[in-house]
Design an enzyme around this catalytic site. Structure first.
Site, mmCIF file in Angstrom:
data_model
loop_
_atom_site.group_PDB
_atom_site.id
_atom_site.type_symbol
_atom_site.label_atom_id
_atom_site.label_comp_id
_atom_site.label_asym_id
_atom_site.label_seq_id
_atom_site.Cartn_x
_atom_site.Cartn_y
_atom_site.Cartn_z
ATOM 1 C CG HIS A 22 -0.055 0.107 2.446
ATOM 2 N ND1 HIS A 22 0.155 1.395 3.125
ATOM 3 C CD2 HIS A 22 -0.197 -1.021 3.283
ATOM 4 C CE1 HIS A 22 0.565 0.969 4.353
ATOM 5 N NE2 HIS A 22 0.579 -0.176 4.458
ATOM 6 C CG ASP A 66 -3.390 5.126 -0.380
ATOM 7 O OD1 ASP A 66 -4.216 5.011 0.204
ATOM 8 O OD2 ASP A 66 -2.133 5.258 -0.402
ATOM 9 C CE1 TYR A 116 8.780 13.191 -17.768
ATOM 10 C CE2 TYR A 116 9.787 15.255 -17.817
ATOM 11 C CZ TYR A 116 9.027 14.123 -18.363
ATOM 12 O OH TYR A 116 8.719 14.369 -19.783
#
Length: 145
Positions: A22, A66, A116
Site C-alpha cells: 500500500h 489508496d 517526473y
C-alpha cells in the site's frame, strides 16, 4: 494464461503488482515517456503494443487505489503554451470510476517536471505503446481488503 486475468498483463507485471504494498506507486507511461531514464531505481516493464487505457483497466481489476490519500491518480499536466488536447483523460476517468467511488475526484494534475520527480520514486514503470500525448498516469496502490 490464467482465468479471470487480462492476458495483456505479463507474468512480470503480475509479479510486480503482487509485490507492491500500500502507498507504492506505478507509472503507466505513454510511448514518449522516458521510462528507462525515470526508472533507474524502479522496475521497468515493457508493454509495447498496448495502450494505457487497457493497461489501466487490467491493473485496476487487481488492486485498489489508496483510500488514505485524496488523489491517488496523477496525470502529467499539459505544459503552458502547448495546445495539446487530452481526450484520453476522459477515458481514464471512466475506467477509474468503475473501480473507485471517487471517480474523477481521485485525479490530480501534476506539473511536468514534478511528475517526473514523482515517477523517479515509483516502485515500477510500465512502458506502453500508447500514442496519445500527455497520456502518462501514476497510480498509488491501496490496501487489499
Amino acid at each position: 494464461m490464467l482465468k479471470g486475468i487480462s492476458p495483456i498483463l505479463s507474468p512480470e507485471l503480475l509479479k510486480v503488482l503482487c509485490e507492491m504494498g500500500h502507498s507504492d506507486t506505478i507509472v503507466i507511461g505513454d510511448g514518449n515517456f522516458p521510462a528507462e531514464t525515470m526508472g533507474k531505481d524502479a522496475i521497468v516493464i515493457r508493454a509495447d503494443g498496448h495502450g494505457v487505457p487497457e493497461l489501466l483497466d487490467a491493473i485496476l481489476q487487481l488492486f485498489p487505489l489508496d483510500e488514505y490519500v485524496d488523489k491517488p491518480v496523477s496525470l502529467m499536466q499539459v505544459m503552458p503554451g502547448d495546445n495539446a488536447e487530452t481526450p484520453i483523460w476522459d477515458e481514464y476517468k471512466k475506467i477509474v470510476a468503475r473501480y473507485d467511488k471517487r471517480g474523477a475526484e481521485a485525479f490530480v494534475e501534476v506539473e511536468r517536471f514534478a511528475f517526473y520527480e514523482k515517477a523517479k520514486k515509483a516502485y515500477a514503470i510500465v512502458a506502453s505503446g500508447e500514442t496519445a500525448i500527455y497520456a502518462n498516469i501514476i497510480l498509488q496502490k491501496g490496501v487489499v481488503k
